[in-house]
Design an enzyme around this catalytic site. Structure first.
Site, PDB file in Angstrom:
ATOM      1  N   SER A  36       1.000  -1.189   0.180  1.00  0.00           N
ATOM      2  CA  SER A  36      -0.039  -0.047  -0.056  1.00  0.00           C
ATOM      3  C   SER A  36       1.040   1.323   0.050  1.00  0.00           C
ATOM      4  O   SER A  36       2.123   1.187   0.266  1.00  0.00           O
ATOM      5  CB  SER A  36      -0.769  -0.125   1.463  1.00  0.00           C
ATOM      6  N   PHE A  45      -8.320   2.840  -4.068  1.00  0.00           N
ATOM      7  CA  PHE A  45      -8.788   1.893  -5.126  1.00  0.00           C
ATOM      8  C   PHE A  45     -10.250   1.722  -4.441  1.00  0.00           C
ATOM      9  O   PHE A  45     -10.687   1.533  -3.497  1.00  0.00           O
ATOM     10  CB  PHE A  45      -8.268   0.695  -5.433  1.00  0.00           C
ATOM     11  N   TYR A 100      -1.009  -1.010  10.126  1.00  0.00           N
ATOM     12  CA  TYR A 100      -1.414  -1.096   8.662  1.00  0.00           C
ATOM     13  C   TYR A 100      -0.125  -0.929   8.083  1.00  0.00           C
ATOM     14  O   TYR A 100       0.417  -1.832   7.249  1.00  0.00           O
ATOM     15  CB  TYR A 100      -2.649  -0.495   8.313  1.00  0.00           C
ATOM     16  N   THR A 160     -12.793  -0.222  -3.935  1.00  0.00           N
ATOM     17  CA  THR A 160     -13.135  -1.562  -3.735  1.00  0.00           C
ATOM     18  C   THR A 160     -14.446  -1.420  -2.526  1.00  0.00           C
ATOM     19  O   THR A 160     -14.628  -0.453  -1.914  1.00  0.00           O
ATOM     20  CB  THR A 160     -12.043  -2.473  -3.167  1.00  0.00           C
TER      21      THR A 160
END
Ligand code: NAD
Length: 261
Positions: A154, A200, A167, A202
């Site tokens: 990412s 993105f 993350y 999603t």
């Protein structure tokens, strides 16, 4: 490496989002696709639609990975392509202050560990297990290439925001392993690449308010919008087909640089 109907591919996290788009792209190119995911309902649907197989797997559980890979190989033979998309994106600050009492609370270690277990260790477990099988295959490229592995980090691996310690650490790990694993596997003719997506569209973004989505899009220099999962899949295809791409991580982000928040 040429993508064709002789290729078996394994895509983790392919019940949704970037992994699903990748599984659809690979199937459209004729590859035999195994979808490894925890979400059996959605994963099964995608597999049926693309003529692939669904193999339930939790990437944090070695026994479940082994069983799923066994099932995938029984159906399609040993994979030459692995795309790692399974992941979670938790958000929590290192220290939070309770609004009502002012109490200061430390980030719990369990949720930090969970992010690292799924995003980083899960990715590495898939890489090592698939690479060991690919290494025994006959080469299929003039250079002696046997397979290609694509991971998903990412942009948070480089510019993580407030609340992204766990993350970003997990994705930074994926970025960090890319070169040494490519070097480890070079003698076997297996290439290893990582994609660092920006924002993105999603299911991760489905629940957010329209004005917040617009604000996020405005931060992307060009094109000023969320990326489409198919654009991620197109890069996976380019990586598979271009034999000189190896040991590198590519930002796919419309020149976005994330601000602290
Ligand atoms: N969407 C974005 O903007 C974006 C940006 C940067 C990075 N990414 C990364 O791309 C990857 C895919 O993201 P997405 O947006 O498609 O998310 P998504 O939530 O749509 O899909 C993730 C999939 O991973 C599966 N999964 C989660 N934990 C698993 C586990 N332990 N074992 C097996 N499967 C598991 C889920 O069931 C789901 O199908 C993630 O690693 C994410 O961190 C996404």
């Amino acid at each position: 490496m040429k993508l064709d109907e002789s290729m078996a591919a394994v895509v983790t996290g392919a019940a949704s989002g970037l992994g699903e788009a990748t599984a659809r792209m690979l199937a459209a190119q004729g590859a035999k696709v195994a979808i490894l995911d925890m979400n059996a309902e959605r994963g099964g649907e995608v597999a049926r639609e693309i003529g692939g197989v669904f193999c339930r797997a939790d990437v944090t559980d070695e026994a479940s990975i082994d069983a799923a890979l066994g099932q995938a190989r029984a159906a399609h033979g040993i994979e030459r392509i692995l795309v790692n998309c399974a992941g979670i994106a938790p958000g929590k600050r290192t220290v939070t202050k309770k609004r009502d009492t002012g109490e200061l609370i430390a980030h719990d270690v369990a949720s930090f560990r969970r992010a690292v277990e799924i995003n980083l260790i899960g990715t590495y477990a898939m890489i090592s297990k698939c690479a060991a099988a690919m290494a025994g295959l006959d080469p299929v490229t003039p250079d002696g290439g046997r397979g290609v592995i694509v991971n998903t980090a990412s942009v948070a691996a480089q510019d993580g925001q407030i609340g992204q310690a766990a993350y970003s650490a997990s994705k930074g790990g994926v970025l960090g392993l890319t070169l040494p694993v490519a070097r480890d596997l070079s003698g076997f003719g297996i290439r290893v690449m990582t994609i660092m997506p920006g924002l993105f569209h999603t299911p991760l973004f489905e629940g957010i308010a329209e004005d917040y989505r617009k604000a996020l899009e405005a931060n992307v220099p060009f094109p000023s919008r969320l990326g489409r999962p198919e654009e991620y899949a197109t890069l996976v295809k380019a990586i598979i087909e271009n034999d000189m791409l190896n040991g590198e991580a590519i930002r796919l982000d419309g020149a976005l640089r994330m601000q602290p928040k």
